[in-house]
Write an enzyme that holds these catalytic residues in place. Sequence first.
Site, short mmCIF file in Angstrom:
data_model
loop_
_atom_site.label_atom_id
_atom_site.label_comp_id
_atom_site.label_asym_id
_atom_site.label_seq_id
_atom_site.Cartn_x
_atom_site.Cartn_y
_atom_site.Cartn_z
N HIS A 230 44.91 28.15 56.81
CA HIS A 230 43.88 29.08 57.29
C HIS A 230 42.48 28.71 56.78
O HIS A 230 41.49 29.16 57.32
CB HIS A 230 44.26 30.54 57.00
N HIS A 292 44.93 23.86 50.96
CA HIS A 292 43.52 24.24 51.13
C HIS A 292 42.56 23.30 50.40
O HIS A 292 41.58 22.83 50.96
CB HIS A 292 43.27 25.66 50.62
N LYS A 390 44.77 32.20 39.73
CA LYS A 390 44.84 33.65 39.97
C LYS A 390 44.37 34.35 38.70
O LYS A 390 44.42 33.79 37.61
CB LYS A 390 46.28 34.07 40.25
C1 BG6 Z 1 47.04 31.68 50.61
C2 BG6 Z 1 47.80 31.66 49.32
O1 BG6 Z 1 47.26 30.48 51.31
O2 BG6 Z 1 45.65 31.84 50.37
C3 BG6 Z 1 47.50 32.92 48.51
O3 BG6 Z 1 49.19 31.60 49.57
C4 BG6 Z 1 46.02 33.12 48.36
O4 BG6 Z 1 48.13 32.84 47.23
C5 BG6 Z 1 45.32 33.04 49.72
O5 BG6 Z 1 45.79 34.38 47.76
C6 BG6 Z 1 43.83 33.13 49.57
O6 BG6 Z 1 43.21 33.14 50.81
P1 BG6 Z 1 41.68 33.52 50.95
O7 BG6 Z 1 41.37 33.31 52.38
O8 BG6 Z 1 41.56 34.94 50.50
O9 BG6 Z 1 40.93 32.60 50.03
#
Ligand code: BG6
Length: 538
Positions: A230, A292, A390
């Site tokens: 994403h 990511h 985290k």
């Molecule tokens: C996800 C992870 O891909 O991305 C999560 O599995 C994480 O652990 C999340 O909290 C964070 O997404 P964003 O868009 O809030 O940075």
Amino acid sequence: MARNNAGKQPAISEEAHVAAAAVAATATTAEAYDQNPLRDPRDKRLPRVAGPCVLVLFGVTGDLAKRKLLPAIYDLGNRGLLPPGFSLVGFARRDWAHEDFAQVTYEAVKEHARTPFREEVWKQICEGIHFCPGEFHDDGAFDVLAMMLKEIDETRGTGGNYAFYLSVPPKFFPTVIEQLKRTNLAKAPEGAWRRVVIEKPFGHDLKSAQELNAITSAVFPESSVFRIDHYLGKETVQNILALRFANTLYEPIWNRGYVDHVQITMAEDIGIGSRAGYYDGIGAARDVIQNHLLQLLALVAMEDPTSFDADSLRREKEKVLKAVRLPEDLGTGTARGQYTGGWQGGERVIGYLEEDGIPPESKTDTYAAIKLEVANRRWAGVPFYLRAGKRLSRRVTEVAVVFERAPHLPFSKDDTEILGQNALVIRVQPDEGITVRFGSKVPGTAMEVRDVSMDFAYGESFMESSPEAYERLLLDVLIGDPPLFPHQREVELSWQILDPIEEYWAKHGRPDGYPAGSWGPSSADAMLARDGRVWRRL
Ligand code: BG6
């Protein structure tokens, strides 16, 4: 909205069917967009709309569906980007009728949608909502699903075009994909399409990623597989490409001659919440660095693609991932941590080992930092420091390109003592924008130079708020536009980078503790200090 349970004819108003089917039958996607009464004529940012289709969502009871996917569908509808006749089918182990799923969707939309609630949009979406109760191993439930889809095609003019979104734990992928094959749903009839959307994690190491891919590719051709990372759907991440390739300003200095190092940070203030089952044994590096952060690295380091089509873009990203080198000593070139109890936002929070469902001896990393090099002509010798964690002090994701110090400063030492290095910071979230840091003369009679920042903020430069990542990615799935979805080769290359680190960690001790609300373990600071550098204070 369709009524009653699976397999029965959904009761949708006669006129709605006729109108939707008529538009669907004759309209091109551009016409459909123009004819949509809900279209906002000022909205030029995503003026693309899919052809008639059905989105089948497996895992509708999960958190992702509630917080991101269902609201994103509504937001697309609200912006006039869903095709006429668009239908949503939820599949889950719940004894729900269509109305119950519609209610769940309604609540998710009300709570999490980005755009304002409009009754007429909701009504239109609601007419296409269906629910199919069942378990993944239940052949009967999938037979009902196949029947339901056929009926939707007939009543709503969706033409046999289906996207299957697997928002389910990976252990269920094989079963669902096998069911789609058995029921012939994976195979598109002439003139229609079938696509499968897979949510990460794509395996937990190279081997499992390959196994997973073998299962998927035995049923769906690669062009029909959409792997969701994403981060690639985020506007600020796509803007890395705009920044680099739409401007002349940065390219001459975007290399080892000027860049001292790059820091990529993904800091989260939240803990693992209720995700113990997924997170434990996975950890920060597998959860977000493998996908990511390595994607961010690839976008920052890659050469310009010949175009932004999927092949060209992926090819350039792959070259970067192939050129990535690990530190010689994984002990000093990586760091990992696990949060302990502490204070966050004025509240006392528990440590990772106290979280529900976490075994007391767990060695899972909730923080990971890795030093990488991209061994090519542009980047040789420039460290890329990646960190993710985290329960850190605050939520912030950014890419900081830190430049070399000026080779000579013709100022007295007192004047420039606090001068740092020039930096270009791409602020991915939450305060989306770009910052350039440079030295500037402090007003006065002396030649005192101090660091200042020049800021670009999305909120100030653009009127509209950015679409959510899932909005963009769902739309691309329905349109069949693959550039923002990683190819299996990228997934495998990323595991090849991470696997040796995970193996090393598995053999060497346990993560260092760091208090919740801090910036991670001291071993991560020591990792940079050995190179004479510090992490950016965020
Ligand atoms: C996800 C992870 O891909 O991305 C999560 O599995 C994480 O652990 C999340 O909290 C964070 O997404 P964003 O868009 O809030 O940075």
